[in-house]
Design a protein around this motif. Sequence first.
Motif, mmCIF file in Angstrom:
data_model
loop_
_atom_site.group_PDB
_atom_site.id
_atom_site.type_symbol
_atom_site.label_atom_id
_atom_site.label_comp_id
_atom_site.label_asym_id
_atom_site.label_seq_id
_atom_site.Cartn_x
_atom_site.Cartn_y
_atom_site.Cartn_z
ATOM 1 N N GLY A 532 0.918 -1.279 0.021
ATOM 2 C CA GLY A 532 0.015 0.106 0.004
ATOM 3 C C GLY A 532 0.784 1.211 -0.088
ATOM 4 N N SER A 533 2.070 1.388 -0.396
ATOM 5 C CA SER A 533 2.752 2.213 -0.690
ATOM 6 C C SER A 533 3.092 3.068 0.615
ATOM 7 N N LYS A 534 3.340 2.141 1.636
ATOM 8 C CA LYS A 534 3.534 2.792 3.054
ATOM 9 C C LYS A 534 5.128 2.880 3.487
ATOM 10 N N SER A 535 5.792 2.484 2.678
ATOM 11 C CA SER A 535 7.279 2.393 3.006
ATOM 12 C C SER A 535 7.830 3.583 3.416
ATOM 13 N N ILE A 536 7.570 4.529 2.842
ATOM 14 C CA ILE A 536 7.844 5.890 3.185
ATOM 15 C C ILE A 536 7.183 6.725 3.866
ATOM 16 N N PRO A 537 5.910 6.919 3.730
ATOM 17 C CA PRO A 537 4.859 7.541 4.360
ATOM 18 C C PRO A 537 4.739 7.352 5.848
ATOM 19 N N VAL A 538 4.645 6.051 5.871
ATOM 20 C CA VAL A 538 4.660 5.092 7.457
ATOM 21 C C VAL A 538 5.926 4.599 7.912
ATOM 22 N N GLY A 539 6.684 3.759 6.992
ATOM 23 C CA GLY A 539 7.962 3.147 7.659
ATOM 24 C C GLY A 539 9.152 4.374 7.874
ATOM 25 N N GLY A 540 9.128 5.185 6.902
ATOM 26 C CA GLY A 540 10.268 6.450 6.882
ATOM 27 C C GLY A 540 9.642 7.444 8.055
ATOM 28 N N ALA A 541 8.628 7.301 8.342
ATOM 29 C CA ALA A 541 7.951 8.371 9.696
ATOM 30 C C ALA A 541 8.266 7.690 10.805
ATOM 31 N N SER A 542 8.246 6.368 10.811
ATOM 32 C CA SER A 542 8.723 5.324 12.054
ATOM 33 C C SER A 542 10.334 5.589 12.227
ATOM 34 N N VAL A 543 10.964 5.801 11.054
ATOM 35 C CA VAL A 543 12.470 6.108 11.412
ATOM 36 C C VAL A 543 12.717 7.310 12.002
ATOM 37 N N LEU A 544 11.926 8.376 11.272
ATOM 38 C CA LEU A 544 12.101 9.810 11.826
ATOM 39 C C LEU A 544 11.647 9.684 13.550
ATOM 40 N N ASP A 545 10.697 9.241 13.753
ATOM 41 C CA ASP A 545 10.307 9.234 15.052
ATOM 42 C C ASP A 545 11.091 8.590 16.073
#
Length: 770
Positions: A532-545
């Motif tokens: 669902g194209s989550k890798s950056i909007p969600v996964g990347g945001a998890s890395v940022l958090d």
Amino acid sequence: MKFGIGDGPRRVEDPVLVRGQGRYTDDVHVEGALKGHVFRSPVAHATITKLDVEAARSAPGVVAVLTGEELTQDDVKPLACLTDIRNGDGSKHPKPPRHILAKEKVRHVGEPVAFIVAETLAQARDAADLIEFDFDELPVATGTYEATLDGAPQVWEEAPNNVILDYEKGDKEEVAAIFDKAAKVSKVRIVNNRLVCNAMEPRAAVAEVKPGDGKITLYVPSQGPAMQMQQLSAMLGIDMKNLRLVTGHVGGGFGTKAFLYPEACLTLWAAKRLGRSVRWTGDRGEMFVSDSQGRDHVTFVEVAMDEQNRFQALRATTYAALGAYLANFAPFIPTDACAGMYTGLYKIPKMYLNVKGVMTNTVPTDAYRGAGRPEAAYMIERLVEQAAKDAGISSDEIRRINFPDADEMPHTMGLGDVIDSGDFTGLMEDAMKDADWAGFAERRKQSEARGRLRGIGMATYVERCGGGAGVPARISFEEKGKVRIYSGGLDSGQGHAVSYAQILSQKLGIDAEDIELIQGDTDRTPPGFTGGSKSIPVGGASVLDAAEAALEKGRKVAAKMLETAEVDIEYADGRFSVAGTDRGMSLYEVAEAAKDPANLPEGVEPGLDNEQNHNNEKPTFPNGCHICEVEVDPQTGQVELLDYTVVDDFGVTLNPILLEGQVHGGIVQGVGQAWHEHTVYDEETGQLLSGSFMDYQMPRAEDFPPIRFRTRNVRCTTNPLGVKGAGEAGAIGAPPAFVNAVRNAVDGKGNLEGLEMPLTPVKVWTALHG
């Protein structure tokens, strides 16, 4: 080197992969592993009258032959359909059991009937030839729409007329009233053809049993092994502490590697039963009849317009083939994943949608790149072209009339989804300029002078993706000078190692080469999933958090170590320092100090390591405009793709090189569907007639001109990175752009009725001459 958001570092894994040094599932070597082979049904629908495996069990090298009888002995549960989609009346739909080996009946060609385990693969295959399998063939249902007609063969008794799900969205009566008063109504019948995924890497499984260990490790390609592990634990009664799933390199996922399949279950079950390691690798022919397939919709859709050609309401009925069984997410794809996108980028205030989930004697369907959004985009863009034709105006003019203006954002779609940002008219105008839309008439004359037909096609798209949670990240300072990211997602070609390192490098101010990504191991990585194209909007945001949490704690530790107040601690370029002085400590020094409780302020737990699972409460809405130009040879029906332009809005661009690669790959995949790819089942027998690359044509590099790509980005407001998911976008916008171009070439020269995907030479020739 430090890399940040917007830079373009290359993928770090490519040198290993292009040298043939990757470690895919079939590369995993386990000493002494037995070999598994699946005996599959040769027929599409039959009652099993005899299954005699005794001769096979006595064959040389055979250790076991497992059948439905052993499933019952070991109480192996069926594969689960994981969705909870409801019928229009709120009721639950039936979920027929999908056993990993057939019991009593088979319902599609290729369904597993027995699993042979032997010392060598050749011995297992030889033993399969000794199995006596008798059956009474039954009539088959293969047509997506035809299977619902009275008198069609029944796949499951609990699905009358083969409709297992009857889903509704929108106000049927309100929409009907708008149609009754409409000045104009345009309608089309759309066929979205069925596809075989055909990832480069076939599926495989290796179950490793170590004597005395009490734990089984299953190596399997996936898009995040945790979801498969949870299902396997429940199905086979294995405590999750005694099970480990590992995924190495993955040669293409596209949705189809996300799901649990019978073969992984069979391999693990056999290893558990025998107490020995077992491996299975599918061949290409098996993948054609066992991998979840995609698309396969028939849609009847119409739009109501006023006198000014403004859209007032949309009404659609979709017949969505789900195959012989309900795969993991199958009911979700044509319903909740697809429904809200039916109005596309247009101001269509009201919509009613009815989706009928249809059971057929075919391989089950499930998510395939885009998962419902390509189906929606193809439907609305074909309908908009018809509406323009009916209204006697151009393709771009009808879009200008019906796009919300940039100052009308955010825009609420027909079923309530809210697009937070975008400039749809600006995107279209940029694409038209780049494609030299104004010069097309002259180019068409030049083609006609050479006896060719030239066409140009436009399509816009929007998709909903990158929302929710589910791609957690843990950062760890395990050794001085290095940071590891443990991700719940899984890379199958997207370049996570580089993109996550860019986010962390920018936030922490450290060298990207000091950052390592670990993924795909349930013993080491948090549970998660790529899709669902989550890798950056969600996964990347998890890395940022996780980085922000490490810095927050780091300031507390640095303040104590440097004997100052926390408010006086500054952080830049990988270093904590006391404001206005040269006193400071590097990030790595603080991380080491934080491991010792003596260095911690009261109430602070040891270590800077932490795990975050970012939750985007609202999704992202990437959008764009594709323009395709083709030439048709009227004597042969051959289509040549001459030019391709796309302008996309992906919010903030993280890595322009990775982004362009994703778009190019998606366009090729989408045009592949529109041009050549087609899954064909015999209507009488249910046999797959396009079961090899001799019959199923994949797109080739020589088919494509250079793709002209750029962005017109408007920052996304629903996630901290400002990005919009991009992995599926190319495959969503490409099919309608290509089909609209070919239909534009044929229009006025032939019959457009039935000119549907794939636009093979025989279809195009028939439209012109038949």
